[in-house]
Design an enzyme around this catalytic site. Structure first.
Site, PDB file in Angstrom:
ATOM      1  N   HIS A 322      -1.404  -0.736  -1.991  1.00 21.46           N
ATOM      2  CA  HIS A 322      -1.392  -1.895  -2.889  1.00 21.46           C
ATOM      3  C   HIS A 322      -0.171  -2.788  -2.681  1.00 21.46           C
ATOM      4  CE1 HIS A 322       1.102   0.728  -5.623  1.00 21.46           C
ATOM      5  NE2 HIS A 322       1.667  -0.433  -5.909  1.00 21.46           N
ATOM      6  N   ASP A 366      -4.415   5.342  -1.754  1.00 21.45           N
ATOM      7  CA  ASP A 366      -3.454   4.235  -1.834  1.00 21.45           C
ATOM      8  C   ASP A 366      -2.307   4.424  -0.836  1.00 21.45           C
ATOM      9  OD1 ASP A 366      -1.333   2.887  -4.520  1.00 21.45           O
ATOM     10  OD2 ASP A 366      -2.134   1.970  -2.691  1.00 21.45           O
ATOM     11  N   SER A 458       6.960   1.223  -6.210  1.00 22.63           N
ATOM     12  CA  SER A 458       5.704   1.526  -5.515  1.00 22.63           C
ATOM     13  C   SER A 458       5.944   1.770  -4.030  1.00 22.63           C
ATOM     14  CB  SER A 458       4.720   0.370  -5.673  1.00 22.63           C
ATOM     15  OG  SER A 458       4.255   0.265  -6.991  1.00 22.63           O
TER      16      SER A 458
END
Length: 507
Positions: A322, A366, A458
């Site tokens: 992402h 992911d 992230s």
């Protein structure tokens, strides 16, 4: 014409061979049957990776850096690797003070799933006494299945060669940096340089394993080979084996422990791979510059940090898929302080590879690999260790998450890398809180604690026992006030190692 599957396997094999720091025996000869029956071939999915030697009926000793090759089993009992007996590896226990570049405390114990039946074809090797010393010019032996030349392939039959002990003073003059507790042996114009596949094998003097091959040089210049001095690690070897053997029969631990008991618990945790190295995100602390040197800051065209990542090979960084939406164009390596990123390495991203099954952050898979336009170098940069197939993390294991993200909800990214300790949360509890979760995830941090990751973290790593086990994926509603919030969710890296290695090998 080669089929695509064959090409893939060949390239995958080539990649793995290039990541091995181990070695054949040049100027050696085949070992006769009935001799050196303690030798072990340490193998991964693609075959022989390192040497090793049997020190008990359940343990093989090899080099600590061989853990990077993801060993799965060992072969014993035959000098031809085609005919040896296979024993699956149940646990890997690396010395807690192991360091890279140059290797220090370079030892790894492999606990086998089943006991080895000792007899005519397989036996253990004798270890030295604590006061045993080798002297300069003593003649010893080194054996292995490593390559005979740089770029060569490992050999089928075990080879052995004689080497001479070199005094440490002379050795230090030829190596710019030499670790403590080592023995030097070889190298003369007629004595070999060790290459891929021999590392982890024993230095044998008078039928005793006095050393363990740690590192050599692939260059043409003649320098001594460096071995770990086993006599300096006898206590660690014996106590680790004893604690791993006796764990199931000793379950009670006193709350008020004496120093000796504390050491026992420390060794027990090492056996179970529950110890953590590293440091802090939300309620974290600044990471020292010589720790977590695999960390990467993903930055956009304006030079702003947008995501974290980890260096997994000289030219690849692993992060969250992402993070593609943040449009990273470069990474910064080797500098924990982004205000001083000129002290590190700024490298442009050449290609981006999202996992083929990724379709949304809450749907799983992911992960994304970033290929850099040039190789990373030394100067405070190290690759992270990958998990082995037999590595299992359990609820309440203590791990770490790190990044340059905000330290509170709606906060801004920080300049200095931070890390915090987080506990693993069992999946059943995690699913009950979330209601729905994708497959192949790990939950840790948040949820009745005040620690976890936040926005900007992230793609960063979840690190357990100095090993990458997860990648930061998502939290709930961007809320970093975790006391009454759901657990943090990470991608379980162990479920994607084949995709990672194949992507790197083919690109």
């Amino acid at each position: 014409m080669l089929q695509p599957q064959i090409i893939t396997v060949f390239l995958f094999h080539t990649f793995l061979q290039q990541t091995v720091t181990g070695s054949v025996i040049v100027n050696g000869h085949a070992v006769p049957a009935g001799e050196m029956q303690y030798m072990a071939s340490v193998e991964n999915l693609m075959g022989h990776a390192c040497g090793g030697f049997l020190v008990s009926d359940r343990f093989v000793l090899t080099a600590g850096h061989c853990l990077e090759d993801k060993p799965r089993y060992v072969k014993l009992g035959n000098h031809s690797r085609d005919n040896g007996q296979e024993f699956k590896i149940e646990r890997t226990v690396r010395h807690l003070s192991f360091k890279n570049k140059p290797y220090e405390n370079d030892l790894l114990l492999l606990k086998l799933k089943n006991k080895v039946k000792l007899g005519k074809s397989i036996r253990t090797i004798q270890l030295p006494n604590a006061d045993m010393q080798v002297k300069a010019h003593d003649s010893c032996q080194v054996a292995g299945w490593g390559a005979k030349e740089v770029g060569g392939t490992v050999v089928k039959n075990l080879m052995v060669t004689n080497v001479s002990i070199i005094d440490t003073t002379t050795c230090k003059k030829q190596w710019s940096r030499l670790p403590h507790n080592v023995i030097c042996a070889g190298e003369s114009p007629v004595e070999r340089r060790f290459l891929e596949g021999d590392f982890g094998g024993p230095l044998v003097c008078n039928d005793t394993a006095v050393g363990l091959l740690s590192f050599s040089t692939f260059e043409k210049k003649i320098v001594p080979n460096v071995f770990v001095d086993i006599s300096k690690y006898l206590a660690w070897i014996k106590e680790t084996i004893q604690k791993c053997h006796s764990f199931l029969t000793h379950t009670h631990l006193s709350v008020k422990m004496q120093p000796g008991q504390m050491i026992a618990v420390f060794l027990l945790l090492s056996c179970l791979q529950q110890t953590v190295t590293g440091s802090a995100i939300v309620n974290g602390s600044i990471v020292p510059s010589d720790e977590m040197q695999y960390m990467a800051s993903l930055q956009n065209v304006y030079g702003r940090h947008v995501c974290g990542g980890v260096l997994v090979s000289d030219k690849f960084v692993l992060t969250a898929a992402h993070c593609f939406n943040a449009q990273p164009v470069r990474v910064v390596l080797g500098s924990h302080n982004l205000k001083k990123s000129n002290n590190g390495q700024t490298i442009d991203i050449d290609k981006i590879f999202k996992n083929d099954s990724y379709s949304g952050v809450d749907l799983g898979n992911d992960l994304m690999l970033l290929k850099l336009n040039k190789s990373s170098e030394g100067n405070g940069v190290n690759k992270i260790h990958f998990p082995t197939e037999n590595m299992h993390i359990k609820a309440h294991d203590l791990c770490q998450v790190a990044g340059w993200g905000a330290t509170h909800t709606n906060g801004v990214n920080v300049n200095e890398l931070r890390a915090t300790n987080v506990s693993i949360i069992d999946k059943k509890t995690c699913k009950e809180v979330w209601g729905h979760l994708p497959d192949n995830i790990i939950c840790a941090g948040g949820y009745n604690t005040m620690k976890g990751f936040c926005q900007g973290d992230s793609g960063g790593p979840l690190v357990c026992n100095n090993t990458l086990v997860g990648i930061v994926s998502f939290n709930r509603r961007g809320n970093c006030t975790y006391q009454n919030e759901a657990p943090n969710v990470f991608v379980d890296v162990s479920k994607y190692t084949e995709w990672i290695f194949k992507t790197i090998a083919l690109n």
